[in-house]
Every structure is written in C-alpha cells, then in structure tokens.
Design a protein around this motif. Structure first.
Motif: not given
Length: 639
Positions: A359-387
């Motif tokens: 009803v209206g936009c309530n059920t799913a007005y916007n959805s984003i892909p996420i990666h629960l399989e990468n969950s680390k606490f605390p989170a590792v932010g966007p940066q180069a980790l290895n080259v």
C-alpha cells in the motif's frame, strides 16, 4: 549449535515471509550478493533484511510507522534508522542506541534515504522551514553535524545571480517544490549528486555547494529559467533524460546510475513529459563536452508502470538489485499495487524476481545489496588492504621495485612477501628460484632485508596471519612502519632472471593510518611476462581508486629501455574485464584524474578512475602492439 524455539513470526501482511516468486533464484552462482537491505515501513518490524532466495533474515526491533517520515540504511555492519527527529543505530543483535536528536536544528522528521557521504551519513530532514529540500551530513559515530546542504538557498542564490526571481520556483514549507529523495557523494571530483523528483538531478561542488551541472527533462519548469538552464547537461542522441527519478548512485566506472520513474512533476508547472513505464538507467557524464550519454538501461519491455519511490544499485560491476516499489501505482483505483525485487547478474540475466503486496511505497521503497558474510566488528572501511605485483625479475633496472605510502598518525603493521618457486604451482614456468626482499625508507635507509622467510625475526607474525610462503626459499618480513614512503626491491639471489611476485598485506586496517598509494616497477614483456598487479578493497563500502600504467615518463628518472606505450586492463575476481585504457586522455573520466593531480606526463600512458566495491581486482600492464620495456603500475586510494 543451539536451537531456540520462538513464536511464529507474523509479518503483518507485508509478505516478506511468503513472496510471490515470479522467478525463483536460478542455480547461477554469478550473482555477487546474497542479501539485501529493504528500506521499508510495512508492519511493526521494518526495515528488514532479505536474501536472494526470498527468505526473511532480520527484522528491526523498532517499529516504523510511515515510509514518508522515516529513513534507514545498513552501514558499517549495523542499521541506522530515524525515529522522529532522532537518528538511531541498531546492532544486528537488536541493541539500539540513539546517535543524535536533530530537533535543535529544526528537523521535524526524516524521509526517504540515508546515504553514505564524504565522511559520514547523508540524512534528508523535513524542517520547520523547508519540505524535502535539505540534506545533512552527520558523523556516523556521534551524529554531530558535519555539513548542511540547503537546496532552497543554493538554488535561490544561483537564480538571483542569473537574474531570475527564485520565488517563482522555490517555496517554503509545506510546499513540496523540490522533493529530494536521494543523494550520492562522488569522491573522484568531490561532488554531491542530488535527486529532485520534481525537477532534475543536480550536482554540487561539495565544498562550495556551487552548482556544477543539472540533468533532467527540459520541458519542465526549471528549464524556463536562464539561471538554471545554463547548468543544463545536454543529452546525447539516442539517450533519454530521467524524469521523476530516484536513488542516484555512482557505479564502479564512475557512471551515474538511477531509477527513472518516468513520472511528471506533481507541483511544478509545466510538469514536463510523462512516460507510462519505469526503467533503471546508467549514464556517462562528460564534463568537458557537457553531455550525458545513456549507456545502459533495463526497461523490461516497457511493461512496468512504477511512478514513485523505487531504486537500483550496483554491487560488484554489472550486478544490480532493482526495487520496483509501486508497480501499477497511479492506475485505476481497483487495480492492486505490488512491490517487486529483481536481481541481475553481470551477464544481464535476471537471477530472481519476487513480488510483495504493498500500500503506497511501504513494503519496499528502496533496497540495497549488502554483504552479511563480510561482517567484522568493528567494521573495516573502504580502503586498499593488499596489493601484489607479478613481473619478470632480472638485474640492474630490471628488478621488481614496489613503492607504497603510509599516511595518517599511527604506525602501520604490514607483511611483505617475495615469492618465486611457489608460482610454478600456478602453471608458470621460468620462475625466480630464490627471491630476496629489501625494504628502504624514502631517504634510502635499509629498514629490513630477508632471504628465506623463516629467518625473519618476526616470522611468527607471518605464520599466525596465514601468510607463510609455501617454499622455504621465499622471503617475508613483518614490520611496523611509521607514516612515510617506502620502497621494496625484489631481486634474485643469483643473476638468473625469473618471474617473481611482491606482496604487501595490511595487518592493521583499523589503525589511524592507511595505505594511500602502492606502485610497482618492473619489466613488461609478452605472454606470462607482462606486469600484473592485484589489489584488495576492504570489507565494507566502496573505495575510489586511480590506477595508472606508466612507461615513457620513467625515462626522466634515469630509467632506460622504458615501455613506450603502456596499456591497462582491470579484471574482477571472476576474471571478467571491467575496464581498460590505452591513452589516459581517451577515457571519459580523464578530468577526474587531472583534478586529483594524477595526470600522467605522457599522453601515451594510461589511467582509470574506478569506484570499486569490496573485492579482489587485478590490473594488467602490457605494451601496445606487443611492445616491451620497463613499466610502472600504480594504485592510488582517494580519501
């Protein structure tokens, strides 16, 4: 494993537990994500996390009563959600903490999206002064205000400067003159892209808030004002300008991605064109020619009428999640409306397609892909980790030379490796028999050297992190390095040339320091003897990088036999080519290379700007037309 019996979950008619599977997930393993965060406001448990098999995986412990007056996102392995004038962080275990209350700066409630900003989160409040035309960037930890973008003031100033009367276009609350529904920060040119459903997509300089360009339907009211029309981005022949769009974002190759609803303005007059179908669209934006070119779309045979809300986001390159929030919305009153979620893989195949009542936009007005399989606490932010870089190791100028820069305040703990014999296990012949690793400061002081890795005094650090080379003749060193520039040289213990690999691993990604630039110089030949650089982007978010391949300019540093015309090609973890460049000025985003002071000296050299999600990537440097010589590959992280 412990099983806990719970009462049956009632999703209050939202259908999250029982979607209509218009297309169940296929057996394809190519889709880059398995979970998605549904910004919703249906029932007492929104937002929710779903998976690509159509299963409900997580629900919010705090109820959301109205999609128009709430916002949420998944960020740093937690859920951020607004409640009235407050911003709340909810951990995955249900723990909730109020981050900040913004009533003291006039926020009444928040609407639509929470998007990642330059350093914090972008919130969209309705205020006591203006309706859906203010954006706040706030600190993700303590919520303090970092920057405010008042679109009424920004557009009014531009109209006055251009000789127009802003009172004919900009209105105070409660008039919905702008209808902001999403924003995206672009690190490559330090800009903010804002979606105004009523009018256009508008790009601002982040620091000055000056208007850079406007992309939208020229039959709408905004185009009648010369002061705004002068910022209008032209649309290439065969391309379609967005109308009533939502969910702007920046793709891996610096394109502009959005959901084009096709819906005319609801308040501004003339309201502009109207299309009876919705379509995700991607554009390249040429800032020199001032032209936007539509390079991809997904119109679904123009059969989906979805006038409001909705979204499309890219995960790994060319992997998309589409949220049709209100299918059949605005149609006859007795026709039911639905929310639909679809996943597209890199081949353009639809992997799943689910439908939910709404009803209206309530059920799913916007959805984003996420990666629960990468969950680390605390989170590792966007940066180069290895080259890592693989190349032919000879003598003299033909050794493999890697450089990197540590920026920040804290020391950086790293492991450096030089491999040779173990590469034969990957089908390579002519590998370096006995690599030697040496590390120098910018002043040329030797920091460390290693021949056989077990002789390194910190070899236990190498082993405990799973980085022990498989061959005892290979080299490794674990070091704690203060901020500064460093050089790593890989040579052979004997003069016989061979293919070697130099690697740099960041063991302290959570420290107050980063690896901001990594480069490797080596001999570029043909076949297996090209220069191959691999890099890993950190676990959460997307990192904007500039990758360069140099050759001719090395001669000015006393290097002889340089690669005269290097080419650069980038591959993702599946081995798919996602970007390539021969001469850097030929790339559509060359101006962003220059803006970041990374323009190669020679026009024959290569450079790419990429906005890459977490993952593993490979850059290959070759010589154009089979040319050979000494080349340099570089990866810069933009901060």
């Amino acid at each position: 494993m412990t099983s806990i019996a719970t009462a049956a979950f009632d999703d209050q008619g939202c259908g999250y537990n029982t979607p209509t599977k218009l297309q169940p997930r296929t057996n394809s393993t190519q889709l880059s994500y398995d979970y998605f965060f549904d910004r919703s406001a249906c029932g007492d448990y929104s937002p929710v996390i779903l998976d690509s098999d159509g299963a409900l995986r997580w629900v919010s412990p705090l109820p959301t009563l109205n999609a128009l007056f709430a916002a949420s996102t998944f960020f740093d392995n937690g859920v951020y959600k607004t409640d009235g004038s407050e911003l709340v962080r909810i951990e995955l275990d249900g723990t909730a903490l109020v981050v900040e209350d913004y009533s003291n700066i006039g926020a009444v409630h928040f609407h639509h999206n929470i998007d990642p900003g330059k350093t914090g989160l972008l919130l969209e409040p309705d205020t006591t002064t203006y309706f859906e035309s203010t954006i706040l960037e706030v600190d993700k930890t303590d919520g303090h205000l970092l920057k405010r973008f008042n679109m009424a003031d920004i557009i009014s100033a531009a109209m006055i400067a251009g000789g127009d009367d802003p009172s004919q276009f900009v209105f105070p609350t409660p008039t919905d003159w702008f209808h902001n529904n999403g924003a995206a920060y672009n690190r490559a040119d330090d800009s903010l892209v804002v979606s105004s459903r009523e009018n256009f997509v508008i790009c601002l300089d982040y620091n000055t808030t000056a208007i850079k360009w406007i992309l939208g339907d020229p039959t709408k009211k905004w185009f009648q004002f010369p002061s705004l029309r002068k910022f209008a981005m032209g649309v290439a022949p065969g391309s379609t300008a967005p109308i009533g769009q939502h969910a702007p974002s920046i793709t891996f190759d610096q394109g502009l991605l959005l959901f084009d609803n096709g819906q005319m303005s609801q308040f501004q007059n003339p309201p502009g064109a109207q299309r009876d179908y919705a379509s995700p669209r991607k554009y390249t934006v040429d800032l020199v020619a001032n032209v936007a070119t539509e390079v991809w779309n997904y119109p679904a045979n123009q059969n989906i009428h979805c006038p409001f809300c909705s979204s499309i986001y890219e995960d790994q390159p060319f992997n998309y999640l589409i949220d049709y929030a209100l299918v059949n919305g605005g149609g006859p009153p007795n026709v039911p409306t639905f929310a639909q979620l679809a996943g597209l893989d890199a081949a353009g195949e639809r992997i799943f397609y689910y439908q939910y009542p709404t009803v209206g936009c309530n059920t799913a007005y916007n959805s984003i892909p996420i990666h629960l399989e990468n969950s680390k606490f605390p989170a590792v932010g966007p940066q180069a980790l290895n080259v890592s870089t693989r190349g032919l190791v000879g003598t003299g100028d033909n050794v493999l030379i890697a450089g990197f820069i540590v920026t920040g305040a804290d020391p950086k703990t790293v492991v450096l490796r030089a491999l040779g014999p173990s590469l034969s296990g990957f089908g390579l012949s002519g590998v370096l028999a006995d690599p030697v690793l040496s590390v120098y400061t910018a002043s040329g002081t030797l920091v460390a050297t290693n021949d056989n890795w077990q002789s390194d005094p910190n070899h236990f650090v190498v082993e405990s992190n799973g980085l022990a080379p498989s061959n005892l003749l290979e080299s490794a060193a674990a070091l704690s390095l203060v901020p500064g520039a460093y050089t790593v040289i890989v040579s052979g213990k004997d003069p016989t040339p061979g293919i070697g690999l130099v690697e740099l691993y960041d063991l302290s990604p959570l420290s107050n320091s980063t690896l901001s630039n990594m480069s490797t110089r080596g001999s570029v030949g043909t076949l297996d003897n090209v220069l191959i650089s691999g890099f890993i982007v950190g676990d959460v978010g997307s990192s904007t990088v500039v990758v360069r391949a140099l050759g001719p300019s090395l001669a000015s540093h006393g290097v002889s036999g340089v690669l005269s015309d290097p080419t650069l090609e980038i591959f993702d973890s599946t081995g798919s080519s996602i970007a390539s460049n021969d001469n850097w000025l030929d790339n559509i985003n060359w101006i962003d290379v220059r803006k970041n002071a990374l323009s190669p000296i020679s026009q024959q050299e290569s450079a790419l700007v990429l906005h890459l999600p977490a993952g593993t990537y490979t850059a290959i440097v070759r010589g154009a037309n089979g040319g050979t010589g000494i080349g340099l590959v570089e990866v810069y992280t933009l901060h």
